[in-house]
Design an enzyme around this catalytic site. Structure first.
Site, PDB file in Angstrom:
ATOM      1  CE1 TYR A 165       6.428   1.588   7.920  1.00 44.10           C
ATOM      2  CE2 TYR A 165       4.427   2.025   9.172  1.00 44.10           C
ATOM      3  CZ  TYR A 165       5.683   2.427   8.724  1.00 44.10           C
ATOM      4  OH  TYR A 165       6.178   3.664   9.090  1.00 44.10           O
ATOM      5  CG  HIS A 166      -0.296  -2.853   5.135  1.00 45.17           C
ATOM      6  ND1 HIS A 166      -1.279  -1.875   5.006  1.00 45.17           N
ATOM      7  CD2 HIS A 166      -0.041  -2.953   6.465  1.00 45.17           C
ATOM      8  CE1 HIS A 166      -1.603  -1.414   6.212  1.00 45.17           C
ATOM      9  NE2 HIS A 166      -0.861  -2.052   7.116  1.00 45.17           N
ATOM     10  N   PRO A 167       3.503  -5.225   2.893  1.00 46.42           N
ATOM     11  CG  PRO A 167       5.666  -5.953   3.425  1.00 46.42           C
ATOM     12  CD  PRO A 167       4.551  -5.074   3.927  1.00 46.42           C
TER      13      PRO A 167
ATOM     14  CG  HIS B  43      -1.967  -0.986   1.274  1.00 37.07           C
ATOM     15  ND1 HIS B  43      -2.388  -1.608   2.444  1.00 37.07           N
ATOM     16  CD2 HIS B  43      -2.747  -1.494   0.282  1.00 37.07           C
ATOM     17  CE1 HIS B  43      -3.378  -2.438   2.162  1.00 37.07           C
ATOM     18  NE2 HIS B  43      -3.609  -2.400   0.853  1.00 37.07           N
TER      19      HIS B  43
END
Length: 537
Positions: free
Chosen positions: A468-470, A294
């Site tokens: 922080y959403h890989p 994101h």
């Protein structure tokens, strides 16, 4: 030490903690859990506000960087990832969000049988212990404690007044019947302390005789024999050891390191493996591809209110002493803060079926992941794009686990992502300029000189980064670029599954921790069902 186990789990993060806990419920099953980091039970983990210590540093954090991002004017993006038992649930903002019903129905529509919303909802419910909400969407007896934020911050009321002034619905549950709206987040708290997934699932069961947990254990590769995952090569206590799995190896190293370990084990694109002199065990071109995240922009303001925001000042310091005392006695107040206390979900275009923007409203001034320090008290608001079109990759730079990775989320690589974020910028700015909030401001630090759409595009490319959403680098699917099937089994290799955020075909509409817990809960059932089938056969 014991060298053979039924299951070896690589990675003691959120997924690994769930698997180790659930699989060892059967006393006849032996499990070895391998974690590269430490115990994950220090004050830097347990005290919610202490995440500001880990996020910008290497404390419990891999602190990765990406390759230069063309869409971000050649800047490198920062990629913090948890490095301890509990993984990123030990350093994150603890926000409990599952995503949108449509996310999982889309996964199922792509050919992933069993992953529709109605089919995964029972696993969310099973995992959750919600202290307030009791209805058909929530669980109240699971290992993961979910509660309301315990800061009692009056700025919450200002945020909700701003939401109402802009015509947005105020929600008190983003994981129920609807997602669109703004409000105060629920978090993974237990009595005002962080409930990491390790704390909820793993720590109560460390004494089980059928569970071995090795911390500071670096997995070098999976041992592949005749297209079967036979075990793991791991560095622990100064030695390289080989551990063997009788039933399965379960890879739970996350969206960045799971593809790395697969490739180092000889599973990946044949040409890329040959480039690094890695023996090809199975040509699987999708490993490391479809990587995405994101993209996120942050507004920041200095404020007059030193009592309810974080910052450095004489009055603020005196207030913080009181807050520390309050936290010690009540486990409430600012030290219980996850910083991103409010937020919600909006549409960049009213015609959209579901929200495509998420806000995180922070009780502090955030600049470059807290790596750039501002003494001022402040407020910030993130806006991230939930459905990015841009896709990148995770690639090796060498054939050793210590060689740095080439991490490329390809932020803003697609022009459509930029235009959606332009709209997200405008909506968030309007919200932040509502009188209930703007009367607090002293200075707009980042966006005071932004006026035109081109100005917005320029500042997006200058300041956007990860929220922080890989995900996605070992995607689940039935197409030629899928890495795992709908039962999370790696194509072409027996007795090997990937179980973490890397298997998401598309990133969910929200924070990724609760979905990873769900994925692991569902994986336990898949593993048990396949084992019953093998035993019968």
């Amino acid at each position: 030490m014991q060298k053979e186990f039924d299951y070896i789990i690589i990675g003691g993060g959120s997924a690994g903690s769930v698997l180790a806990s659930r699989l060892t419920e059967d006393p006849n099953i032996s499990v070895c859990l391998l974690e590269a980091g430490g115990q994950g039970d220090s004050w830097t983990v347990n005290i919610p506000a202490a995440c500001v210590v880990s996020l910008p540093t290497k404390i419990n954090n891999w602190a990765f960087e990406t390759v230069p991002q063309a869409g971000l004017n050649g800047r490198k993006s920062y990629q913090p990832r948890g490095k301890c038992l509990g993984g990123s649930s030990g350093i994150n903002a603890m926000i409990y969000i599952r995503g949108n019903r449509a996310d999982y129905d889309h996964w199922a529509a792509l050919g992933n049988a069993g992953w529709s919303y109605d089919e995964v909802l029972p696993y969310f419910i099973k995992s959750e212990n919600n202290e307030r909400i009791e209805n058909e969407f929530h669980g109240n007896a699971g290992p993961l404690s979910v509660s309301d934020v315990r800061t009692d911050n009056p700025i919450h009321q200002r945020y909700m007044a701003a939401a109402e002034a802009q015509g947005y619905k105020v929600l008190d549950d983003f994981n129920g019947a609807e997602q669109e709206g703004l409000g105060v987040y629920q978090v993974t708290h237990v009595n005002g302390e962080r409930c990491s997934v390790a704390r909820g699932y793993l720590f109560p069961h460390l004494s089980r005789p059928n569970l071995i947990v090795l911390t500071q254990a670096i997995t070098h590769k999976i041992l592949i024999e005749n297209k079967i995952a036979a075990g793991v090569e791991v560095q622990h206590a100064g030695q390289i050891k080989q551990l063997h799995a009788r039933k399965e190896v379960l890879l739970c190293a996350g969206a960045i390191q799971s593809p790395q370990i697969l490739m180092l084990s000889g599973i990946g694109d044949q040409a890329e493996l040959n480039e690094h002199q890695i023996e090809v065990k199975h040509h699987l071109p999708g490993v490391g591809k479809n990587f995405h995240d994101h993209p996120d922009f942050i507004f920041g303001y200095t404020v007059k209110d030193t009592a309810n925001t974080f910052g450095v000042s004489m009055s603020g310091s005196l207030g913080m002493i009181k807050q520390i005392k309050r936290y010690r006695s009540e486990r409430r107040g600012m030290i219980a803060s996850n910083f991103a206390e409010c937020g919600g979900f909006l549409k960049s275009d009213p015609a959209l079926d579901i929200p495509n923007l998420q806000l995180h409203f922070v009780m502090a001034l955030v600049d470059d992941h807290a790596r750039k320090f501002h003494a001022s008290h402040g407020l910030s608001c993130h806006v991230c794009l939930l459905n990015p079109r841009s896709r990148g990759s995770v690639q090796l730079s060498g054939n050793k686990i210590t060689d740095p990775l080439k991490i490329d989320p390809n932020f803003l690589g697609d022009a459509g992502d930029v235009e959606d974020l332009v709209q997200g910028y405008k909506l968030t700015q309007q919200l932040m300029q509502s009188p209930s909030l703007s009367e607090l401001y002293k200075q707009d630090l980042f966006t005071a000189d932004v006026h035109t759409d081109d100005d917005i595009r320029n500042i997006l490319r200058a300041r956007v980064d990860t929220v922080y959403h890989p995900v996605g680098s070992c995607k689940m699917g039935i197409d030629e670029m899928a890495v795992v099937d709908p039962e999370l089994r790696v194509y072409g290799i027996g007795q090997l599954r990937v179980i973490d955020a890397s298997i998401m075909p598309t990133v969910v509409n929200g924070n990724t921790n609760a979905p990873v817990v769900m994925i692991a809960e569902k994986a336990v059932d898949l593993i048990r069902q396949s084992q019953i089938y093998k035993d019968v056969a």
